[in-house]
Design an enzyme around this catalytic site. Sequence first.
Site, PDB file in Angstrom:
ATOM      1  N   HIS A  46      -7.375  -5.819  -0.742  1.00 33.95           N
ATOM      2  CA  HIS A  46      -6.158  -5.039  -0.507  1.00 33.95           C
ATOM      3  C   HIS A  46      -5.188  -5.729   0.444  1.00 33.95           C
ATOM      4  CE1 HIS A  46      -3.761  -1.435  -0.622  1.00 33.95           C
ATOM      5  NE2 HIS A  46      -3.864  -1.242   0.676  1.00 33.95           N
TER       6      HIS A  46
ATOM      7  N   ASP B 220      -9.092  -5.694  -5.153  1.00 33.76           N
ATOM      8  CA  ASP B 220      -8.664  -4.562  -4.328  1.00 33.76           C
ATOM      9  C   ASP B 220      -9.483  -3.322  -4.688  1.00 33.76           C
ATOM     10  OD1 ASP B 220      -7.361  -2.633  -2.861  1.00 33.76           O
ATOM     11  OD2 ASP B 220      -5.346  -3.237  -3.482  1.00 33.76           O
TER      12      ASP B 220
ATOM     13  N   SER C 127       0.841  -1.185   0.000  1.00 29.47           N
ATOM     14  CA  SER C 127       0.000   0.000   0.000  1.00 29.47           C
ATOM     15  C   SER C 127       0.890   1.254   0.000  1.00 29.47           C
ATOM     16  CB  SER C 127      -0.948  -0.034   1.200  1.00 29.47           C
ATOM     17  OG  SER C 127      -1.975   0.906   1.063  1.00 29.47           O
TER      18      SER C 127
END
Length: 737
Positions: free
Chosen positions: A712, A680, A592
């Site tokens: 995610h 995601d 991320s």
Amino acid sequence: MVTTPCGPLCQFIRDPKEIASLYRDLSQFPSLSSVTIGPDVTTQYGGRYSNIYTEWSQRDLDRNEQIRFCRQYIVFHDNNTIVYSGACGNGCEIKGELLSRESPSGALKAVLRETKNEKGENSQFLEVWEKNRKVKSINLTALDKHGKVYEDEQFGCLSWSHSESHLLYIAEKKRPKAESFFQTSTKELGTGASEEEDNAVSKPIKGEQFVLHEDWGEGLVNKSVPALCVLDIESGNISVLEGIPENISPGQAFWSPDDTGVVFVGWWHSPFRLGLKYCPNRRSALFFVDLTGGKCETLSTDTASVFSPRLSPDKCRIVYLKCEEFGPHQQCCQLIMYDWYTKVTSTVVDIVPRSTDEQFAGIYTSLLASFCWSADSQRVVLDTVLRSKQCLFVVDIMSRKVTQLLPKGTPLGSWKLMAIDRDLLVVTFSSPSCPPTLKVGFLPPSEKEEEMTWVSLEEENPILDIEWSFKTHQPPQEQENSKYPGLGFESILLMPRNIPAEQRIPLVVHPHGGPHSAFVSEWMLYPAVMCKMGLAVLLVNYRGSIGFGQDSILSLPKNVGEQDVKDVQLAVEQALREDPLDPEKIVLCGGSHGGFLSLHLIGQYPGYYKACVARNPVTNLPAMFGSTDIPDWCLVESGIPYSYQAAPDAAQWGDMLNKSPIRFVSQVKTPVLLMLGEEDRRVPNKQGLEYYKALRAHDVPARLLWYPGNNHSLSKVDAESDGFMNIALWILKYLKE
């Protein structure tokens, strides 16, 4: 440096079978998910004890799933001291349970269970258990009063009325059925049904089957319009509460002190929904709906974000957390108290600009423990991040004094409150070298919190060949933030122990995601296995991380891609000077925003890192803005205020692009492994795909792994285990070269 007893010399493991064996062994340590403290029981000899019911989750690599199991413990005590404690038998796997909650007296237990029939169709049942028998089993799916029951932490609840006659829960609001304009109804076919029979069944709405129903984004997919539902235990009747404003999504609900109504948090979902998981900064308020008159009123401010309300044992006060709407997703929170009878609202703990004495730096959490009050309703116990560790604190609601509940001599690591009842505390403790374990203790009287003592409910299983330490970093003058000067940051370094004097260890650098989150000194599977392989791991809490005060958080927006990148590089260079690390064998691993930083580092410091792994990374902020469930993140972190009407101009689009890793892709020389989740919603996989193609265009070695059915977090058991093996082998391949 935290050390463990002596063992064999450090070895560098390269064989895939050995690595897989290490991963299998360490992945078997479970994590604690919930705790229930049973009522006090007095024996015929005058002794007193409480049963502690715990639920855990564990990876099962062979079945390719997360399994859940329960285990019970018994604690003999005299109301302020643990006399004896221990486990009652072994764990037992739980099948199909989504939620469970004991009644206030402990006489009953409610269970939400999901089952599959012969056709593979899911059904949900709400069960009530009494002692050793099931006394109610309501087929919620067959009743068709609502959609699926919410079991998540964001909205979900299973709350007993104080009289133990009703159960409150949250479910998806029933939606009218839809059908094609060209579908022929049974009435049109002439089935002979009467008009009354036809009207008794809700007619499907023509042409509505493809209308978009917004949900609450990543981790809350298909959760759109929650409804408050009540089960009457005696009659088995279910009612969906009326009176909730149409523009509000209710959740985190419980019964009012006199059972005449329901208190809940309501999130505004107009003009549209934004991703809510890990984003507590969404507009919300505390509401009360009166069941006798159907009136719904607001109990808190409605211009900020409030969440996680908890009713005191004397049923007089509610505490909850509050932060600003929008801005950084994770912020320092206020602890607010509402007096049910005087209607007075007050601030118990305020926002802390920055940590000065390293004893308390503010509250950073989106969820208080389900039971967090002392028995006398005068203190609240909570856990929060303090720099690079998770600590326990007790808050006196009258004096506003905040005291740490970890006296001198307490093991170094991270502590999380699971439950407190009648001042008996149950917590979980772990560290980078110690998997989670359970501890209990009685809350000392006010002003004597330093006398807190902990008793372990089971033996700890420390990993003997991992050592770890905190590292403190201070940016040089040229890297100071002019608006927030003097901010430092930390990292956590894991090292294999018993390193020969002449040996230099390869280093895996791991910046966290968020960016407003933190690594704390707790058990983490990936770093532990890497360390057992013979690699050092540096977990970097750059400026902008939580746990260091609100100023640190606010210092990062507008400076992403620069301040955080330089902080990580500074931490790496300091570690190389101070520890036996190999400067020619440094690699990056991040997910991320951690992936965003990893890609920035290989672009801004070409050739410095030998390999890079990026899991669902942010690569192009302007491209992400229109496709993510958190468009506000793209603007706020770029230094642009967000509103629902936000429409960046050309200059702002340019600023966002300049802060993106894609800008530096032509300078990259480091081989990159990309890992993307097909589902995601937070960082859409097109981000990683675009970067992958750009790497290929510049002849940079690149590999892309695509995980169907994963969002995610890439947390499904097969994706997590396959991901680790590919990460390890990618790192080893390029360290060898």
